[in-house]
Design a protein around this motif. Structure first.
Motif, mmCIF file in Angstrom:
data_model
loop_
_atom_site.group_PDB
_atom_site.id
_atom_site.type_symbol
_atom_site.label_atom_id
_atom_site.label_comp_id
_atom_site.label_asym_id
_atom_site.label_seq_id
_atom_site.Cartn_x
_atom_site.Cartn_y
_atom_site.Cartn_z
ATOM 1 N N LEU A 100 -70.133 -7.421 70.004
ATOM 2 C CA LEU A 100 -70.322 -8.673 69.615
ATOM 3 C C LEU A 100 -68.824 -9.465 69.468
ATOM 4 N N LEU A 101 -67.555 -8.582 69.011
ATOM 5 C CA LEU A 101 -66.442 -8.919 68.883
ATOM 6 C C LEU A 101 -65.220 -7.919 68.765
ATOM 7 N N ASN A 102 -64.010 -8.162 69.466
ATOM 8 C CA ASN A 102 -63.049 -7.238 69.014
ATOM 9 C C ASN A 102 -62.357 -7.959 68.129
ATOM 10 N N LEU A 103 -61.903 -6.839 67.134
ATOM 11 C CA LEU A 103 -60.727 -7.060 66.103
ATOM 12 C C LEU A 103 -59.659 -6.228 66.174
ATOM 13 N N HIS A 104 -58.420 -6.760 65.480
ATOM 14 C CA HIS A 104 -57.644 -5.754 65.147
ATOM 15 C C HIS A 104 -57.175 -5.488 63.756
ATOM 16 N N GLN B 143 -69.152 -15.071 74.627
ATOM 17 C CA GLN B 143 -67.450 -15.335 74.957
ATOM 18 C C GLN B 143 -67.437 -16.719 74.670
ATOM 19 N N GLN B 144 -68.349 -17.368 75.165
ATOM 20 C CA GLN B 144 -68.134 -18.914 74.884
ATOM 21 C C GLN B 144 -68.291 -19.430 73.375
ATOM 22 N N ALA C 178 -80.259 -5.113 57.733
ATOM 23 C CA ALA C 178 -79.455 -4.884 58.861
ATOM 24 C C ALA C 178 -77.846 -5.135 58.323
ATOM 25 N N VAL C 179 -76.826 -5.032 59.227
ATOM 26 C CA VAL C 179 -75.618 -5.604 58.793
ATOM 27 C C VAL C 179 -75.070 -6.252 59.984
ATOM 28 N N ALA C 180 -74.447 -7.358 59.661
ATOM 29 C CA ALA C 180 -73.980 -8.155 60.783
ATOM 30 C C ALA C 180 -73.230 -7.589 61.842
ATOM 31 N N MET C 181 -71.896 -7.022 61.575
ATOM 32 C CA MET C 181 -71.033 -6.613 62.511
ATOM 33 C C MET C 181 -70.270 -5.551 61.658
ATOM 34 N N SER D 129 -60.514 -2.535 67.182
ATOM 35 C CA SER D 129 -61.796 -2.147 66.983
ATOM 36 C C SER D 129 -62.953 -3.037 67.502
ATOM 37 N N THR D 130 -64.072 -2.376 67.872
ATOM 38 C CA THR D 130 -65.234 -3.401 68.509
ATOM 39 C C THR D 130 -66.236 -3.365 67.433
ATOM 40 N N LEU D 131 -66.667 -4.409 67.323
ATOM 41 C CA LEU D 131 -67.783 -4.762 66.248
ATOM 42 C C LEU D 131 -69.139 -4.781 66.934
#
Length: 277
Positions: free
Chosen positions: A109-113, A236-237, A87-90, A205-207
């Motif tokens: 899992l996470l939003n990045l820019h 989120q926490q 597998a790949v993490a994100m 981007s959303t991961l």
């Protein structure tokens, strides 16, 4: 018939028992090894700890243990194709479109820019159409950056750190980094000084987590586990807690040749990272 002829000699009986024990132990070891999932993570791990904890918990619901391998993105692809990684993490959405043998676990899992860094002074914005006019360095295999940069302007590097060093040395005009809005506030230091950042992100981007197609049966239960964590606010926490820890450490990112960016405590008198808003 003499009953003594039917008896197994003590030495042969003991040997048979020992062989049986060894066989059972080997089978148990193989089963245990098979239950360990190998997940590739990015070499840049400054924002991976919360994701790793979440993925460990999600796989535990399947009775599986997790082992993380921090590799460059191109090596990850080689290991995935060979089946040596599960597998790949994100990864960003575009990754799954370009890598059909990896199945997306459809829980964000996470939003990045994607941010651009330069040598001071930096402009307030760098329009995407302007990228073709510059030499742009980024980590090789970072699809979120590759889709933005015309091929003639691309300067791939092995690690995010090397991309920043290309910028520092004048080989590149800008370096791109896929990062969070809070991590982007952490200063990036090179041997020639601190880089500046273009404050307006180039894209968002959303991961998502992804598993090799040979493990497609994992997708549904992993989605269920991660969706439950999201609905309970655990995802989120986890990120919010990590952000506070980074801000409290007043850290800086150090670019070193051939290595990942390294979080280090800020030196006395240096500008602190801005706390998350």
């Amino acid at each position: 018939m003499n009953a003594r002829l039917l008896r197994t000699p003590p030495s042969l009986g003991l040997r048979a028992c020992l062989l049986a024990v060894v066989a059972l132990a080997a089978a148990s070891a193989q089963a245990q090894e098979a239950s360990v999932v190998r997940i590739a993570t990015n070499v840049e791990r400054s924002y991976f700890p919360p994701a790793e904890a979440m993925l460990r918990k999600a796989y535990a619901t399947l009775g599986l243990q997790v082992e993380f391998a921090p590799w460059p993105l191109p090596r990850t692809q080689v290991e995935l194709r060979s089946g040596r990684v599960d597998a790949v993490a994100m990864r960003v959405e575009a990754y799954f479109e370009q890598t059909p043998f990896v199945r997306k676990v459809d829980v964000p899992l996470l939003n990045l820019h994607v941010y651009a860094y330069g040598r001071p002074p930096c402009p307030n914005a760098l329009p995407a159409e302007e990228l073709a006019k510059h030499r742009i360095s980024y980590q090789r295999g970072m699809i979120a950056a590759e889709v933005l940069v015309p091929e003639a302007a691309r300067m791939p590097a092995n690690t995010p750190s090397d991309a920043f060093l290309n910028l520092e040395s004048g080989v590149a005009d800008y370096a791109l980094m896929l990062t969070t809005p809070w991590m982007v506030e952490v200063p990036v230091d090179t041997r020639q000084g601190t880089l500046c950042r273009v404050p307006t992100p180039l894209s968002r981007s959303t991961l998502f987590h992804g598993v090799h197609e040979s493990h497609a049966a994992w997708v549904a239960p992993l989605e269920q586990a991660l969706r439950g964590m999201r609905d309970r606010g655990e995802i989120q926490q986890a990120w919010a807690t990590y952000e506070r820890e980074i801000a409290a450490q007043n850290t800086r990112l150090q670019a070193q040749p051939g290595r990942s960016l390294t979080l280090t405590p800020a030196t006395p008198g240096s500008a602190p990272a801005r706390p998350p808003q």
